[in-house]
Design a protein around this motif. Structure first.
Motif, PDB file in Angstrom:
ATOM      1  N   ILE A 180      -6.080   6.785  11.882  1.00  0.00           N
ATOM      2  CA  ILE A 180      -5.750   7.843  11.243  1.00  0.00           C
ATOM      3  C   ILE A 180      -4.305   8.637  11.333  1.00  0.00           C
ATOM      4  O   ILE A 180      -4.217   9.672  10.798  1.00  0.00           O
ATOM      5  CB  ILE A 180      -6.833   9.046  11.529  1.00  0.00           C
ATOM      6  CG1 ILE A 180      -6.855   9.316  12.767  1.00  0.00           C
ATOM      7  CG2 ILE A 180      -8.238   8.635  10.798  1.00  0.00           C
ATOM      8  CD1 ILE A 180      -7.878  10.518  13.299  1.00  0.00           C
ATOM      9  N   ASP A 181      -3.768   7.871  12.370  1.00  0.00           N
ATOM     10  CA  ASP A 181      -2.430   8.566  12.701  1.00  0.00           C
ATOM     11  C   ASP A 181      -1.306   7.518  12.259  1.00  0.00           C
ATOM     12  O   ASP A 181      -1.194   6.396  12.759  1.00  0.00           O
ATOM     13  CB  ASP A 181      -2.265   8.769  14.153  1.00  0.00           C
ATOM     14  CG  ASP A 181      -0.867   9.085  14.703  1.00  0.00           C
ATOM     15  OD1 ASP A 181       0.088   9.385  13.797  1.00  0.00           O
ATOM     16  OD2 ASP A 181      -0.846   9.496  15.880  1.00  0.00           O
ATOM     17  N   SER A 182      -0.699   7.582  11.105  1.00  0.00           N
ATOM     18  CA  SER A 182       0.301   6.718  10.744  1.00  0.00           C
ATOM     19  C   SER A 182       1.413   6.339  11.381  1.00  0.00           C
ATOM     20  O   SER A 182       2.231   5.443  11.140  1.00  0.00           O
ATOM     21  CB  SER A 182       0.605   7.340   8.854  1.00  0.00           C
ATOM     22  OG  SER A 182      -0.372   7.345   8.254  1.00  0.00           O
ATOM     23  N   VAL A 197      -4.164   0.439   7.413  1.00  0.00           N
ATOM     24  CA  VAL A 197      -4.911   1.430   6.461  1.00  0.00           C
ATOM     25  C   VAL A 197      -5.001   2.601   7.283  1.00  0.00           C
ATOM     26  O   VAL A 197      -5.598   2.582   8.322  1.00  0.00           O
ATOM     27  CB  VAL A 197      -6.405   0.673   6.083  1.00  0.00           C
ATOM     28  CG1 VAL A 197      -7.112   1.372   5.189  1.00  0.00           C
ATOM     29  CG2 VAL A 197      -6.141  -0.671   5.568  1.00  0.00           C
ATOM     30  N   ASN A 198      -4.810   3.610   6.354  1.00  0.00           N
ATOM     31  CA  ASN A 198      -5.282   4.902   6.939  1.00  0.00           C
ATOM     32  C   ASN A 198      -6.460   5.556   6.212  1.00  0.00           C
ATOM     33  O   ASN A 198      -6.409   5.628   5.045  1.00  0.00           O
ATOM     34  CB  ASN A 198      -4.099   5.853   6.863  1.00  0.00           C
ATOM     35  CG  ASN A 198      -4.095   7.282   7.611  1.00  0.00           C
ATOM     36  OD1 ASN A 198      -5.403   7.744   7.697  1.00  0.00           O
ATOM     37  ND2 ASN A 198      -3.201   8.009   8.159  1.00  0.00           N
ATOM     38  N   LYS A 200      -7.494   8.217   6.008  1.00  0.00           N
ATOM     39  CA  LYS A 200      -7.028   9.315   5.326  1.00  0.00           C
ATOM     40  C   LYS A 200      -6.500   9.122   3.707  1.00  0.00           C
ATOM     41  O   LYS A 200      -6.690  10.141   3.030  1.00  0.00           O
ATOM     42  CB  LYS A 200      -6.229  10.364   5.946  1.00  0.00           C
ATOM     43  CG  LYS A 200      -7.016  10.788   7.202  1.00  0.00           C
ATOM     44  CD  LYS A 200      -6.055  11.836   7.981  1.00  0.00           C
ATOM     45  CE  LYS A 200      -6.513  12.346   9.280  1.00  0.00           C
ATOM     46  NZ  LYS A 200      -5.243  12.956  10.204  1.00  0.00           N
ATOM     47  N   ASP A 201      -5.961   8.092   3.425  1.00  0.00           N
ATOM     48  CA  ASP A 201      -5.453   7.770   2.203  1.00  0.00           C
ATOM     49  C   ASP A 201      -6.481   7.436   1.027  1.00  0.00           C
ATOM     50  O   ASP A 201      -6.326   6.992   0.071  1.00  0.00           O
ATOM     51  CB  ASP A 201      -4.524   6.839   2.180  1.00  0.00           C
ATOM     52  CG  ASP A 201      -3.198   7.210   3.130  1.00  0.00           C
ATOM     53  OD1 ASP A 201      -3.173   8.380   3.501  1.00  0.00           O
ATOM     54  OD2 ASP A 201      -2.629   6.237   3.612  1.00  0.00           O
ATOM     55  N   HIS A 202      -7.768   7.362   1.419  1.00  0.00           N
ATOM     56  CA  HIS A 202      -8.832   6.753   0.704  1.00  0.00           C
ATOM     57  C   HIS A 202      -9.981   7.662   0.465  1.00  0.00           C
ATOM     58  O   HIS A 202     -10.356   8.402   1.398  1.00  0.00           O
ATOM     59  CB  HIS A 202      -9.402   5.440   1.295  1.00  0.00           C
ATOM     60  CG  HIS A 202      -8.205   4.423   1.430  1.00  0.00           C
ATOM     61  ND1 HIS A 202      -8.038   3.538   0.139  1.00  0.00           N
ATOM     62  CD2 HIS A 202      -7.474   3.911   2.235  1.00  0.00           C
ATOM     63  CE1 HIS A 202      -6.761   2.724   0.544  1.00  0.00           C
ATOM     64  NE2 HIS A 202      -6.595   3.038   1.697  1.00  0.00           N
ATOM     65  N   ASP A 203     -10.585   7.434  -0.566  1.00  0.00           N
ATOM     66  CA  ASP A 203     -11.737   8.575  -1.182  1.00  0.00           C
ATOM     67  C   ASP A 203     -13.041   7.704  -0.508  1.00  0.00           C
ATOM     68  O   ASP A 203     -13.954   8.157  -0.239  1.00  0.00           O
ATOM     69  CB  ASP A 203     -11.836   8.941  -2.476  1.00  0.00           C
ATOM     70  CG  ASP A 203     -10.915   9.725  -2.778  1.00  0.00           C
ATOM     71  OD1 ASP A 203     -10.151  10.574  -1.791  1.00  0.00           O
ATOM     72  OD2 ASP A 203     -10.292   9.585  -4.029  1.00  0.00           O
TER      73      ASP A 203
END
Ligand code: NAD
Ligand code: MG
Length: 332
Positions: A180-182, A197-198, A200-203
């Motif tokens: 979650i930390d890019s 893959v983060n 947070k970038d996905h629903d």
């Protein structure tokens, strides 16, 4: 080895935690002389990382058994230092953080060849090595990742990076890093992560994102955070029929994992690892050898060096994710 403070109470600098979640206080503490079966060791630096609680045992060349309960990395260190100083130990040793505060001077460490390493800073690398081999062992021993496998690593802290390093050495074709930390992604490239893959970038739920990305799921996944809902996601992003998920992260006490039994009955495997599944007595020396031969990384995990007085700053950096491992030196 006799020293001028033998049998005396000594004063040491210590970082003392009086209360949880409060800054530590640097204070002078009085340390009583060692009792029967105890030794005092002066430690010049330590590495900020989680401590864990395994027993280290070993034998000296003359057959003397060394048994040092708890705080394994310090115990391993203590055993190595005792060997180097040729301290004869007849009884089992009680090892606590307190006994780590005296005896070996910098010069002693410099004069002796410490497992073929020249400088005392090598000692701290042995401490750090333990964190790497948890990740390496999770891949090599627990999961037994084969060449060509698709691997997902949840959490790109030191443990997750070591998993990536292990997966790369095992010949994995894709190593997907999830965090979650890019800002973890840049450094993770150097440890073998090929895609990021983060969540947070996905629903969609992260397990669905990974299944879509891999056309059915990964061959192996590793949870390196200690979060029970991520543990579930790590299992559920595995390919049905053979996908194996390894729990490496340590969840808070009392927490439970859950999934639908369908996930397992369709052939996924859920495993866990402690200590990377290595047999410490025989395999730690083998790992040290691998490090010496530059076959595994250690130095790369040290992002900061600070003094003991800066311990609270170091903890803040660890919490913010700005630091992998911080070496604390005793001197200014
Ligand atoms: P760390 O805190 O440095 O790394 C954790 C990473 O996970 C961080 O990069 C963080 O941004 C990321 N993260 C947090 N929540 C997330 C989420 N919901 N989704 C994706 N990423 C998330 O920790 P570490 O030092 O690498 O240790 C990892 C875990 O391994 C800890 O739980 C530790 O206790 C455990 N551990 C296990 C063993 C063992 O033998 N099994 C030994 C030592 C440590
Ligand atoms: Mg870390």
């Amino acid at each position: 080895m006799a020293s001028s403070t033998q049998g005396q109470v000594i004063t040491c600098k210590a970082a003392v935690a009086y209360e949880p979640n409060k800054p530590m206080v640097i204070e002078d503490v009085q340390v009583a002389p060692p009792q029967a079966g105890e030794v005092r060791i002066k430690i010049l630096f330590t590495a900020l990382c989680h401590t864990d609680h395994y027993t280290w045992s070993g034998k000296k060349p003359d057959g003397t058994e060394l048994l040092i309960p708890r705080v394994s990395f310090l115990a391993f260190l203590a055993m190595k230092l005792l060997e180097l100083l040729k301290v004869s130990v007849k009884e089992s040793l009680k090892c606590s953080l307190v006994i780590m505060s005296f005896l070996v001077t910098k010069r002693n460490a410099e004069n002796a060849s410490f497992a073929r390493a020249e400088r005392p800073t090598s000692v701290v690398k042995f401490v750090l090595l333990q964190y790497n081999y948890i990740g390496l062992g999770a891949v090599w021993n627990t999961a037994k990742v084969e060449a060509g496998s698709i691997v997902a690593v949840f959490g790109l802290g030191t443990v997750g990076l070591a998993v990536a390093e292990g997966a790369k050495s095992a010949g994995a074709s894709r190593i997907i890093g999830i965090d979650i930390d890019s800002k973890k992604f840049d450094v993770a490239k150097n440890f073998g992560v090929t895609e990021f893959v983060n969540p947070k970038d996905h629903d969609k739920p992260i397990q669905q994102v990974i299944v879509d990305l891999t056309d059915g799921g990964v061959d192996y996944s590793f949870e390196c955070i200690g979060n029970v809902s991520v543990m579930r996601a790590a299992l559920e992003c595995c390919h049905k029929g053979w996908g194996t998920s390894v729990i490496v992260g340590v969840a808070a006490s009392g927490q439970e994992i859950s999934t639908r039994p369908f996930q397992l009955v369709t052939g996924r495997v859920w495993k866990g690892t402690a200590f990377g599944g290595f047999k410490s007595r025989t395999q730690v020396p083998w790992l040290v050898e691998k490090y010496m031969n530059k076959e595994i990384k250690v130095d790369e995990y040290i992002t900061h060096t600070m003094t003991l007085a800066e311990i609270n700053k170091a903890f803040d950096l660890l919490h913010e994710g700005g630091c992998l491992r911080c070496v604390l030196t005793a001197h200014e």
